[in-house]
Design a protein around this motif. Structure first.
Motif, short mmCIF file in Angstrom:
data_model
loop_
_atom_site.label_atom_id
_atom_site.label_comp_id
_atom_site.label_asym_id
_atom_site.label_seq_id
_atom_site.Cartn_x
_atom_site.Cartn_y
_atom_site.Cartn_z
N ALA A 302 2.30 4.17 1.87
CA ALA A 302 2.09 2.74 2.10
C ALA A 302 0.68 2.50 2.66
O ALA A 302 0.00 1.53 2.29
N ARG A 303 0.26 3.39 3.52
CA ARG A 303 -1.06 3.25 4.14
C ARG A 303 -2.16 3.40 3.10
O ARG A 303 -3.17 2.67 3.14
N MET A 304 -2.00 4.33 2.16
CA MET A 304 -3.01 4.50 1.11
C MET A 304 -3.10 3.24 0.25
O MET A 304 -4.20 2.84 -0.17
N GLY A 305 -1.95 2.62 0.01
CA GLY A 305 -1.96 1.39 -0.78
C GLY A 305 -2.75 0.29 -0.09
O GLY A 305 -3.58 -0.38 -0.72
N ARG A 306 -2.52 0.11 1.21
CA ARG A 306 -3.25 -0.92 1.96
C ARG A 306 -4.74 -0.61 2.04
O ARG A 306 -5.57 -1.51 2.11
N ALA A 307 -5.06 0.68 2.01
CA ALA A 307 -6.46 1.09 2.15
C ALA A 307 -7.23 1.04 0.83
O ALA A 307 -8.42 1.34 0.80
N GLY A 308 -6.55 0.69 -0.26
CA GLY A 308 -7.22 0.67 -1.56
C GLY A 308 -7.35 2.04 -2.19
O GLY A 308 -8.19 2.25 -3.07
N LEU A 309 -6.51 2.98 -1.76
CA LEU A 309 -6.61 4.36 -2.24
C LEU A 309 -5.35 4.82 -2.95
O LEU A 309 -5.13 6.02 -3.15
N GLY A 310 -4.51 3.87 -3.36
CA GLY A 310 -3.23 4.22 -3.97
C GLY A 310 -3.33 5.05 -5.23
O GLY A 310 -2.45 5.85 -5.53
N THR A 311 -4.41 4.89 -5.97
CA THR A 311 -4.56 5.68 -7.20
C THR A 311 -5.39 6.94 -6.99
O THR A 311 -5.39 7.84 -7.83
N ALA A 312 -6.11 7.02 -5.87
CA ALA A 312 -6.97 8.17 -5.61
C ALA A 312 -6.25 9.27 -4.84
O ALA A 312 -6.60 10.45 -4.95
N VAL A 313 -5.24 8.89 -4.06
CA VAL A 313 -4.54 9.84 -3.20
C VAL A 313 -3.06 9.87 -3.57
O VAL A 313 -2.41 8.82 -3.61
N THR A 314 -2.53 11.04 -3.84
CA THR A 314 -1.09 11.18 -4.06
C THR A 314 -0.48 11.82 -2.82
O THR A 314 -1.07 12.69 -2.19
N CYS A 315 0.72 11.35 -2.47
CA CYS A 315 1.41 11.81 -1.27
C CYS A 315 2.75 12.42 -1.68
O CYS A 315 3.60 11.72 -2.25
N THR A 316 2.95 13.69 -1.41
CA THR A 316 4.13 14.41 -1.89
C THR A 316 4.84 15.08 -0.73
O THR A 316 4.20 15.77 0.08
#
Length: 478
Positions: A302-316
């Motif tokens: 969720a934090r990556m999405g708010r930061a504008g990094l949703g497509t650059a960072v995957t969280c597994t």
């Protein structure tokens, strides 16, 4: 009868709630309505008087118990005395004020305890405070014992012993002399959303008085009070992170457009820092992050999405110890240009920021053994190394000051079959270091040890003591 200050009343109540609920002090402070109603100055004092006694808990209790000739202290009375003992020993509060306020805090908790509180606090003031001043003098003169360091830094004796071994007398003394100071307040601007000037304007508009540092994107604040309420953290405009953590992220950061593996993502702070550093070096990287705790993965995503990094960072959600196996999740499979193992650790480099650690950490946790932190750290490093491609870099980082979790892990890794393919290199020889401005390079250079590994607590020239982070950089043979 003295009038109790609202800050001391609120601090004592916070300590009682921490004890009853087994909660973190900062969490209780954030949820305390009485603390929220205080003036900014009183709120700062209440925060200091709540965090300080927790940080020095074992030392204060040992002193109080040594003066208690018979009977026992009721828990709320002990909470009150912890506040005043901390003031007498580690703050510059005038002795008459600390004594009278301490007696009234105890009276408020149990009316019949005032006489006992007065006697105990007078002994602390007349016997323990001078003894502490003498110990501090020996630490300042570097003519001290590990017991002096334990007293000055309010540490268990075993931990003081290990810090002397790990940091040397000079490093342990430096740590002890700053151990009871409040931690610095730093944020990193999110380069995906704002340039540094815009981040400064947002922080200034929130009344947070930012000041640029020599490290790109790193801003020092006069105080962290008001940061959470500003909304800038929730919106991912800025990332709260000590300057030490930002140095580690910069030196570990991936080159633009490369593929990087991050092991131990936590709640995503390092992910945000790594991508901001990559952007400042020319462009986003493709970051694949693994974290064993599913709820943290959800927070990070969720934090990556708010930061504008949703497509650059995957969280597994994945156990990093299994990265050397087959049938990996797609985002963690294949080879990577670089990897960062941000290992779970004792946190002994962040004692000022996380005061519970000093007296909750047990020695077996950092000793070699199948269930110890070093065993986990080595397993993570060995597994992650198998995902690094030829010529790629492997960074190992902790926020520990103990060599059992740091230098010893690197040495043990290099002695394994996986580690035999890697060589230790100086962080100062990396492209990331070369991209730093001259002033930042000079600061980072003071953190490097003769073994080629970096400890941020060695920093010479920082405006305030930094948290203690460790970093080693290894390169796989081509």
């Amino acid at each position: 009868m003295a009038t109790l200050s609202p800050a001391r009343t609120a601090a004592a109540d916070v300590l009682s709630n921490v004890r009853r609920r087994g909660a973190r002090t900062r969490e209780v402070l954030r949820g305390s309505a009485p603390v929220a109603r205080l003036t900014p100055a009183d709120r700062a004092l209440a925060t200091r008087l709540a965090l300080g006694p927790v940080r020095a808990l074992g030392t204060i209790d040992a002193l109080l118990d040594a003066h208690l000739r018979r009977g026992h202290l009721e828990p709320r009375v002990r909470d009150a005395l912890r506040v005043s003992a901390f003031e007498l020993l580690w703050l510059a509060t005038p002795v008459p004020v600390a004594l009278s306020q301490g007696v009234e805090l105890a009276r408020r908790a149990a009316p019949r305890s005032a006489g006992l509180a007065n006697a105990l606090l007078h002994r602390v003031a007349e016997e323990d405070a001078p003894a502490l001043a003498d110990a501090r003098g020996r630490v300042e003169g570097r003519s001290c014992t590990a017991s002096d360091i334990a007293f000055v830094a309010a540490l268990p004796s075993w931990l003081a012993d290990r810090l002397v071994v790990s940091l040397g007398t000079e490093g342990a003394c430096r740590m002890a002399l700053s151990a009871m100071e409040p931690p610095g307040a730093y944020v990193a601007s999110n380069a995906r959303l704002h340039d540094d000037a815009e981040a400064e304007r947002l922080l200034s508009a929130a009344g947070l008085v930012p000041r640029a540092t020599c490290l790109p994107g790193c801003l020092a604040l006069s105080s962290a009070a008001g940061l959470a309420a500003s909304g800038l953290v929730d919106a991912a405009d800025v990332v709260p992170a000590d300057m030490a953590a930002q140095v580690v992220a910069w030196l570990s950061s991936p080159a633009p457009s490369t593929r990087m593996l991050e092991v131990g993502q936590g709640r995503g702070t390092k992910s945000l820092l790594l991508e901001s550093c990559a952007l400042r070096r020319g462009g986003l990287a493709r970051l694949s992050s693994a974290e064993s705790e599913a709820f943290k993965v959800a927070v990070s995503r969720a934090r990556m999405g708010r930061a504008g990094l949703g497509t650059a960072v995957t969280c597994t959600a994945f156990d990093g110890r299994l990265l050397g196996g087959r049938d990996l999740p797609p985002d963690l499979a294949g080879t990577f240009d670089s990897a960062l193992v941000d290992a779970p650790c004792s946190g002994t480099g962040t004692l000022r920021r996380h005061p519970e650690i000093a007296w909750s950490l047990k020695e077996p946790a950092v000793r070699a053994g199948d269930q110890s932190l070093p065993a986990l750290q080595l397993a993570l490093l060995r597994a992650a190394s198998q995902r690094v491609g030829a010529g790629g870099t492997l960074a190992y980082a902790t926020c520990s000051e103990l060599r059992e979790e740091d230098e010893d892990i690197v040495a043990a890794f290099l002695a394994t079959p996986e580690g035999a393919r890697f060589s230790l290199v100086s962080p100062l020889a990396t492209a990331a270091f070369a991209a730093l401005p001259d002033e930042a390079q000079r600061l980072v250079a003071t953190m490097l040890g003769p073994d080629g590994m970096l400890r941020t607590s060695r920093a010479d020239g920082a405006s305030a003591p930094l948290d203690g982070h460790f970093l080693a950089i290894l390169v796989r043979e081509a």
